[in-house]
Design a protein around this motif. Structure first.
Motif, mmCIF file in Angstrom:
data_model
loop_
_atom_site.group_PDB
_atom_site.id
_atom_site.type_symbol
_atom_site.label_atom_id
_atom_site.label_comp_id
_atom_site.label_asym_id
_atom_site.label_seq_id
_atom_site.Cartn_x
_atom_site.Cartn_y
_atom_site.Cartn_z
ATOM 1 N N LEU A 75 52.410 49.941 39.700
ATOM 2 C CA LEU A 75 53.652 49.921 38.918
ATOM 3 C C LEU A 75 54.527 48.706 39.227
ATOM 4 O O LEU A 75 55.551 48.505 38.576
ATOM 5 N N GLY A 76 54.134 47.933 40.225
ATOM 6 C CA GLY A 76 54.887 46.726 40.564
ATOM 7 C C GLY A 76 55.805 46.864 41.760
ATOM 8 O O GLY A 76 56.518 45.919 42.105
ATOM 9 N N LEU A 77 55.821 48.012 42.399
ATOM 10 C CA LEU A 77 56.644 48.158 43.598
ATOM 11 C C LEU A 77 56.048 47.297 44.713
ATOM 12 O O LEU A 77 54.824 47.213 44.844
ATOM 13 N N PRO A 78 56.877 46.669 45.516
ATOM 14 C CA PRO A 78 56.364 45.749 46.548
ATOM 15 C C PRO A 78 55.857 46.491 47.796
ATOM 16 O O PRO A 78 56.379 46.326 48.894
ATOM 17 N N VAL A 79 54.820 47.290 47.636
ATOM 18 C CA VAL A 79 54.304 48.100 48.737
ATOM 19 C C VAL A 79 53.153 47.425 49.479
ATOM 20 O O VAL A 79 52.833 47.810 50.601
ATOM 21 N N PHE A 80 52.526 46.433 48.882
ATOM 22 C CA PHE A 80 51.354 45.812 49.477
ATOM 23 C C PHE A 80 51.730 44.705 50.457
ATOM 24 O O PHE A 80 52.846 44.167 50.413
ATOM 25 N N ALA A 81 50.787 44.335 51.300
ATOM 26 C CA ALA A 81 50.992 43.227 52.236
ATOM 27 C C ALA A 81 51.275 41.954 51.438
ATOM 28 O O ALA A 81 50.613 41.675 50.439
ATOM 29 N N GLY A 82 52.275 41.215 51.866
ATOM 30 C CA GLY A 82 52.598 39.949 51.213
ATOM 31 C C GLY A 82 53.439 40.066 49.961
ATOM 32 O O GLY A 82 53.703 39.064 49.302
ATOM 33 N N THR A 83 53.848 41.290 49.591
ATOM 34 C CA THR A 83 54.699 41.448 48.405
ATOM 35 C C THR A 83 56.099 41.820 48.849
ATOM 36 O O THR A 83 56.232 42.708 49.687
ATOM 37 N N PRO A 84 57.142 41.271 48.276
ATOM 38 C CA PRO A 84 57.118 39.936 47.714
ATOM 39 C C PRO A 84 56.904 38.892 48.810
ATOM 40 O O PRO A 84 57.005 39.261 49.964
ATOM 41 N N PRO A 85 56.643 37.690 48.566
ATOM 42 C CA PRO A 85 56.724 36.930 47.317
ATOM 43 C C PRO A 85 55.495 37.060 46.422
ATOM 44 O O PRO A 85 55.570 36.718 45.257
ATOM 45 N N ALA A 86 54.361 37.500 46.949
ATOM 46 C CA ALA A 86 53.190 37.657 46.086
ATOM 47 C C ALA A 86 53.496 38.710 45.025
ATOM 48 O O ALA A 86 54.201 39.676 45.295
ATOM 49 N N PRO A 87 52.977 38.518 43.821
ATOM 50 C CA PRO A 87 53.247 39.514 42.774
ATOM 51 C C PRO A 87 52.516 40.819 43.076
ATOM 52 O O PRO A 87 51.412 40.826 43.590
ATOM 53 N N ALA A 88 53.166 41.916 42.776
ATOM 54 C CA ALA A 88 52.530 43.226 42.910
ATOM 55 C C ALA A 88 51.884 43.565 41.571
ATOM 56 O O ALA A 88 51.724 42.710 40.723
ATOM 57 N N GLY A 89 51.538 44.790 41.395
ATOM 58 C CA GLY A 89 50.998 45.221 40.116
ATOM 59 C C GLY A 89 49.498 45.004 40.008
ATOM 60 O O GLY A 89 48.793 44.817 40.994
ATOM 61 N N LEU A 90 49.041 45.016 38.768
ATOM 62 C CA LEU A 90 47.617 44.898 38.479
ATOM 63 C C LEU A 90 47.040 43.585 39.008
ATOM 64 O O LEU A 90 45.893 43.553 39.479
ATOM 65 N N ALA A 91 47.819 42.512 38.960
ATOM 66 C CA ALA A 91 47.333 41.214 39.440
ATOM 67 C C ALA A 91 46.949 41.287 40.918
ATOM 68 O O ALA A 91 45.946 40.708 41.334
ATOM 69 N N TYR A 92 47.720 41.996 41.704
ATOM 70 C CA TYR A 92 47.425 42.126 43.134
ATOM 71 C C TYR A 92 46.169 42.971 43.350
ATOM 72 O O TYR A 92 45.277 42.599 44.112
ATOM 73 N N ILE A 93 46.106 44.111 42.664
ATOM 74 C CA ILE A 93 44.965 45.011 42.834
ATOM 75 C C ILE A 93 43.680 44.366 42.324
ATOM 76 O O ILE A 93 42.611 44.569 42.889
ATOM 77 N N ALA A 94 43.773 43.561 41.275
ATOM 78 C CA ALA A 94 42.591 42.894 40.730
ATOM 79 C C ALA A 94 42.212 41.649 41.520
ATOM 80 O O ALA A 94 41.175 41.050 41.267
ATOM 81 N N GLY A 95 43.031 41.291 42.505
ATOM 82 C CA GLY A 95 42.764 40.106 43.308
ATOM 83 C C GLY A 95 41.680 40.339 44.349
ATOM 84 O O GLY A 95 41.047 41.400 44.408
ATOM 85 N N PRO A 96 41.477 39.364 45.211
ATOM 86 C CA PRO A 96 40.379 39.410 46.177
ATOM 87 C C PRO A 96 40.408 40.606 47.131
ATOM 88 O O PRO A 96 39.360 41.047 47.591
ATOM 89 N N THR A 97 41.581 41.139 47.432
ATOM 90 C CA THR A 97 41.657 42.256 48.383
ATOM 91 C C THR A 97 41.648 43.624 47.700
ATOM 92 O O THR A 97 41.748 44.647 48.372
ATOM 93 N N GLY A 98 41.502 43.647 46.389
ATOM 94 C CA GLY A 98 41.531 44.898 45.647
ATOM 95 C C GLY A 98 40.480 45.901 46.099
ATOM 96 O O GLY A 98 40.729 47.104 46.124
ATOM 97 N N GLY A 99 39.319 45.435 46.451
ATOM 98 C CA GLY A 99 38.268 46.340 46.915
ATOM 99 C C GLY A 99 38.623 47.034 48.215
ATOM 100 O O GLY A 99 38.272 48.198 48.429
ATOM 101 N N TYR A 100 39.337 46.318 49.082
ATOM 102 C CA TYR A 100 39.772 46.938 50.340
ATOM 103 C C TYR A 100 40.811 48.016 50.062
ATOM 104 O O TYR A 100 40.833 49.047 50.731
ATOM 105 N N LEU A 101 41.676 47.771 49.068
ATOM 106 C CA LEU A 101 42.677 48.781 48.707
ATOM 107 C C LEU A 101 42.008 50.050 48.208
ATOM 108 O O LEU A 101 42.377 51.160 48.608
#
Length: 188
Positions: A75-101
């Motif tokens: 949903l875009g909440l900054p719950v992941f490592a590096g967010t912010p400034p890294a964008p949250a949301g689908l872009a983060y989950i679809a990124g290189p670390t998405g499989g670990y998530l």
């Protein structure tokens, strides 16, 4: 027992379950933000919390916590490592670390299932087998996904496995010690 008492107990139980899930997602978010200086890469404390959730909450609750956490990030909440400034949301989950998530949910469920399946055995043993099983699933999901970004083979292992083994072993050991201490204290 009347209908009102039954409804009151149901509401209390639902409130308790929602509270457990929310507290779990808060712990996961905090653990994503805690960065431990480590060589060759700094790392978060998330795997400690993911495995601990599995050990203490079991497969269903721990999976619900991680899936809720992933949904919050989606949903875009900054719950992941590096967010912010890294964008949250689908872009983060679809990124290189998405499989670990995604692997976090598998790891929590596996750790919870194994620790329950081995009930009656020495707590440190069943917790060790549980975190080992969960860690393998987390790494499999993460490496499979990361391979799509960096390729498969030695380069993949150098990017997504080797740098994290000692840190994750340390975090898994902490989870086992906490679980064992809790259960040994309860047995006294």
């Amino acid at each position: 027992m009347n209908l009102e008492t039954t409804q009151s107990r149901s509401v209390a139980r639902l409130t308790r379950e929602i509270s457990i899930i929310l507290v779990g997602t808060i712990l996961l978010t905090i653990s994503a933000k805690i960065v431990v200086p480590f060589y060759p890469v700094p790392m978060s404390t998330q795997t400690l919390v993911v495995l601990g959730l599995g050990l203490f909450l079991g497969p269903v609750r721990s999976s619900l916590v991680v899936v809720t956490y992933l949904f919050e990030g989606l949903l875009g909440l900054p719950v992941f490592a590096g967010t912010p400034p890294a964008p949250a949301g689908l872009a983060y989950i679809a990124g290189p670390t998405g499989g670990y998530l995604v692997g976090f949910a598998l790891a929590a469920a596996a750790a919870g299932w194994v620790v329950q399946a081995l009930q009656g055995l020495w707590p440190a043993f069943r917790a060790s087998v549980a975190v080992f099983s969960g860690s393998i699933l987390m790494y499999c999901a993460g490496l499979f996904w990361l391979g799509g970004f960096v390729g498969y083979g030695e380069k993949l292992l150098n990017a997504g496995l080797y740098p994290f083994l000692i840190g994750d072993l340390t975090k898994a050991t902490i989870a086992v010690v906490l679980y064992s201490a809790y259960h040994n204290r309860r047995a006294v």
